[in-house]
Scaffold this active site. Structure first.
Site, mmCIF file in Angstrom:
data_model
loop_
_atom_site.group_PDB
_atom_site.id
_atom_site.type_symbol
_atom_site.label_atom_id
_atom_site.label_comp_id
_atom_site.label_asym_id
_atom_site.label_seq_id
_atom_site.Cartn_x
_atom_site.Cartn_y
_atom_site.Cartn_z
ATOM 1 N N LYS A 56 49.033 48.404 44.611
ATOM 2 C CA LYS A 56 48.955 48.296 43.199
ATOM 3 C C LYS A 56 49.729 49.450 42.707
ATOM 4 O O LYS A 56 48.876 50.078 41.771
ATOM 5 C CB LYS A 56 47.899 47.885 42.562
ATOM 6 C CG LYS A 56 47.405 46.328 42.890
ATOM 7 C CD LYS A 56 46.169 45.982 41.945
ATOM 8 C CE LYS A 56 45.572 44.616 42.223
ATOM 9 N NZ LYS A 56 44.933 44.836 43.854
ATOM 10 N N THR A 75 42.919 39.584 37.773
ATOM 11 C CA THR A 75 42.231 38.334 37.560
ATOM 12 C C THR A 75 40.667 38.686 37.106
ATOM 13 O O THR A 75 40.044 37.486 36.701
ATOM 14 C CB THR A 75 42.224 37.675 39.118
ATOM 15 O OG1 THR A 75 42.180 38.409 40.174
ATOM 16 C CG2 THR A 75 43.648 36.840 39.172
ATOM 17 N N ARG A 100 38.901 30.173 44.593
ATOM 18 C CA ARG A 100 37.439 29.852 45.051
ATOM 19 C C ARG A 100 37.276 28.521 45.356
ATOM 20 O O ARG A 100 37.415 27.593 44.760
ATOM 21 C CB ARG A 100 36.249 30.122 43.731
ATOM 22 C CG ARG A 100 36.231 31.746 43.446
ATOM 23 C CD ARG A 100 35.471 32.389 44.525
ATOM 24 N NE ARG A 100 35.442 34.010 44.333
ATOM 25 C CZ ARG A 100 36.199 34.940 44.690
ATOM 26 N NH1 ARG A 100 37.490 34.558 45.510
ATOM 27 N NH2 ARG A 100 36.105 36.068 44.690
ATOM 28 N N HIS A 134 51.120 52.543 40.512
ATOM 29 C CA HIS A 134 51.254 52.678 39.207
ATOM 30 C C HIS A 134 51.475 54.314 38.975
ATOM 31 O O HIS A 134 50.337 54.817 38.751
ATOM 32 C CB HIS A 134 49.997 52.209 38.397
ATOM 33 C CG HIS A 134 50.282 51.750 36.889
ATOM 34 N ND1 HIS A 134 49.255 51.218 36.174
ATOM 35 C CD2 HIS A 134 51.068 52.163 36.124
ATOM 36 C CE1 HIS A 134 49.707 51.196 34.754
ATOM 37 N NE2 HIS A 134 50.870 51.851 34.731
ATOM 38 N N LYS A 185 45.878 40.618 53.613
ATOM 39 C CA LYS A 185 46.312 41.466 52.761
ATOM 40 C C LYS A 185 45.353 42.920 52.678
ATOM 41 O O LYS A 185 44.093 42.765 52.994
ATOM 42 C CB LYS A 185 45.679 40.922 51.293
ATOM 43 C CG LYS A 185 46.046 41.805 49.932
ATOM 44 C CD LYS A 185 45.566 41.119 48.713
ATOM 45 C CE LYS A 185 44.124 41.529 48.678
ATOM 46 N NZ LYS A 185 43.944 42.655 48.040
ATOM 47 N N GLY A 220 39.561 36.296 49.639
ATOM 48 C CA GLY A 220 38.756 37.800 50.341
ATOM 49 C C GLY A 220 37.313 37.005 50.591
ATOM 50 O O GLY A 220 37.328 36.416 51.619
ATOM 51 N N ARG A 221 36.642 37.349 49.736
ATOM 52 C CA ARG A 221 35.046 37.069 49.865
ATOM 53 C C ARG A 221 35.006 35.486 50.333
ATOM 54 O O ARG A 221 33.943 35.451 51.392
ATOM 55 C CB ARG A 221 34.267 37.411 48.690
ATOM 56 C CG ARG A 221 34.073 38.848 48.803
ATOM 57 C CD ARG A 221 33.688 39.463 47.415
ATOM 58 N NE ARG A 221 34.652 39.117 46.354
ATOM 59 C CZ ARG A 221 34.620 39.675 45.129
ATOM 60 N NH1 ARG A 221 33.565 40.251 44.828
ATOM 61 N NH2 ARG A 221 35.741 39.485 44.189
HETATM 62 O O1 C5P Z 1 37.116 38.492 47.291
HETATM 63 P P1 C5P Z 1 38.003 38.028 46.449
HETATM 64 O O2 C5P Z 1 38.785 36.528 46.948
HETATM 65 O O3 C5P Z 1 38.015 38.030 44.882
HETATM 66 O O4 C5P Z 1 39.537 39.039 46.459
HETATM 67 C C1 C5P Z 1 40.641 38.742 45.638
HETATM 68 C C2 C5P Z 1 41.478 40.038 46.523
HETATM 69 O O5 C5P Z 1 42.781 40.037 45.258
HETATM 70 C C3 C5P Z 1 40.825 41.596 46.135
HETATM 71 O O6 C5P Z 1 41.346 42.216 47.296
HETATM 72 C C4 C5P Z 1 41.545 41.957 44.999
HETATM 73 O O7 C5P Z 1 41.947 43.364 44.872
HETATM 74 C C5 C5P Z 1 42.934 41.177 44.744
HETATM 75 N N1 C5P Z 1 43.562 41.036 43.716
HETATM 76 C C6 C5P Z 1 42.895 40.549 42.508
HETATM 77 N N2 C5P Z 1 43.628 40.659 41.396
HETATM 78 C C7 C5P Z 1 44.815 40.973 41.224
HETATM 79 C C8 C5P Z 1 45.420 41.499 42.466
HETATM 80 C C9 C5P Z 1 44.796 41.448 43.617
HETATM 81 O O8 C5P Z 1 41.759 39.984 42.733
HETATM 82 N N3 C5P Z 1 45.390 40.908 40.020
#
Ligand code: C5P
Length: 259
Positions: free
Chosen positions: A66, A128, A190, A68, A37, A236-237
């Site tokens: 995203k 989220t 997570r 908008h 992503k 992500g992280r």
């Molecule tokens: O690091 P982490 O796992 O929190 O990353 C989540 C990713 O998903 C980030 O790139 C964030 O921008 C994206 N995202 C999100 N909530 C959404 C849409 C996308 O956290 N509704």
């Protein structure tokens, strides 16, 4: 169509500062994951070269910008994203049905014009990182998060989008309300392992410590999100911040595929 294997379900969020850092991560993750992503940080820093770098290494790209804006502007952006050959993109569902319809139509038209596959078009429901209090006090939406997510996803379906982005906690009701073919992508993942990437990922039981959430509020483990009916998990992280990103990704994939 649902993704073919657990490895295809995990999209690594390349939230890094430079093209070089993204390329190093992709090189480490090739062979473990097949999708990534690219969001606003990397795209702002590196632009279309980031998409090209991922595609060159065989990764499918979810371009998570995203969008908008007014319908014609969003349609123009979707056309350019489609030209880049991304597999998936998203627009904010709160931009309204006309805007989402313009996005879906632009993707189809651009795919035909440029001879590429039409990207899967998603509507972003409620981020989220938001909970009910913030949604109410700061955004002015008095509804419960789940009700608002469902409302936005239904509008996205009506507008001709293919799926939505939502937190793991809304996946089950979304699947029930919108059907099997609706694509559900969920961030806020997570893993519940003791040390990220060091151990096979465990689903926490009631005795486990709470999941590490960073700035995410509505989270779940990869397995729980999958069991609820998600098609793709954005991580992500927990991968990019691990000492060994490939091992962290492999642990998640293994856990998803375990009986
Ligand atoms: O690091 P982490 O796992 O929190 O990353 C989540 C990713 O998903 C980030 O790139 C964030 O921008 C994206 N995202 C999100 N909530 C959404 C849409 C996308 O956290 N509704």
């Amino acid at each position: 169509m649902p993704p073919a294997s657990p490895a295809d379900r995990v999209l690594v969020a390349l939230d890094v500062e430079t093209l070089g850092a993204a390329e190093r991560l992709l090189d480490r993750l090739a062979g473990t994951l097949t999708g990534c992503k690219i969001g606003s940080q990397l795209f702002t820093a590196a632009g279309p070269a980031a998409v090209e770098a991922a595609r060159k290494r065989g990764f499918d790209v979810f371009l998570d910008l995203k969008y908008h804006d007014i319908p014609s502007t969003v349609a123009g952006a979707v056309r350019e994203a489609t030209r880049l050959g991304v597999a998936m993109l998203d627009v904010h569902a709160s931009g309204g049905v006309a805007m989402m319809r313009a996005a879906a139509e632009a993707a189809a038209r651009a795919a035909a014009d440029f001879g590429v596959a039409r990207p899967v078009c998603l509507g972003v429901t409620v981020l989220t990182s938001l909970d009910r209090t913030t949604l109410h006090r700061e955004v002015g939406v008095p509804a419960a998060v789940e009700a608002h997510v469902l409302r936005l996803a239904e509008r996205a379906q009506e507008a001709g989008l293919d799926g939505c982005v939502a937190s793991p906690q809304e996946v089950r009701p979304l699947r029930l309300a919108l059907g099997r073919a609706w694509v559900i992508v969920t961030p806020g993942i997570r893993p519940g392992g003791v040390e990220r990437g060091a151990e096979p990922v465990r689903v926490p039981d009631r005795r486990s410590p709470p999941l590490p959430t960073d700035d995410q509020v509505r989270v779940a483990t990869p397995r729980a999100a999958l069991a609820a009916g998600a098609d793709y998990l954005v991580v992500g992280r927990p991968i990019t911040g691990a000492a060994d990103p490939a091992a962290a990704a492999a642990a998640i994939v293994r856990d998803l595929g375990a009986p």
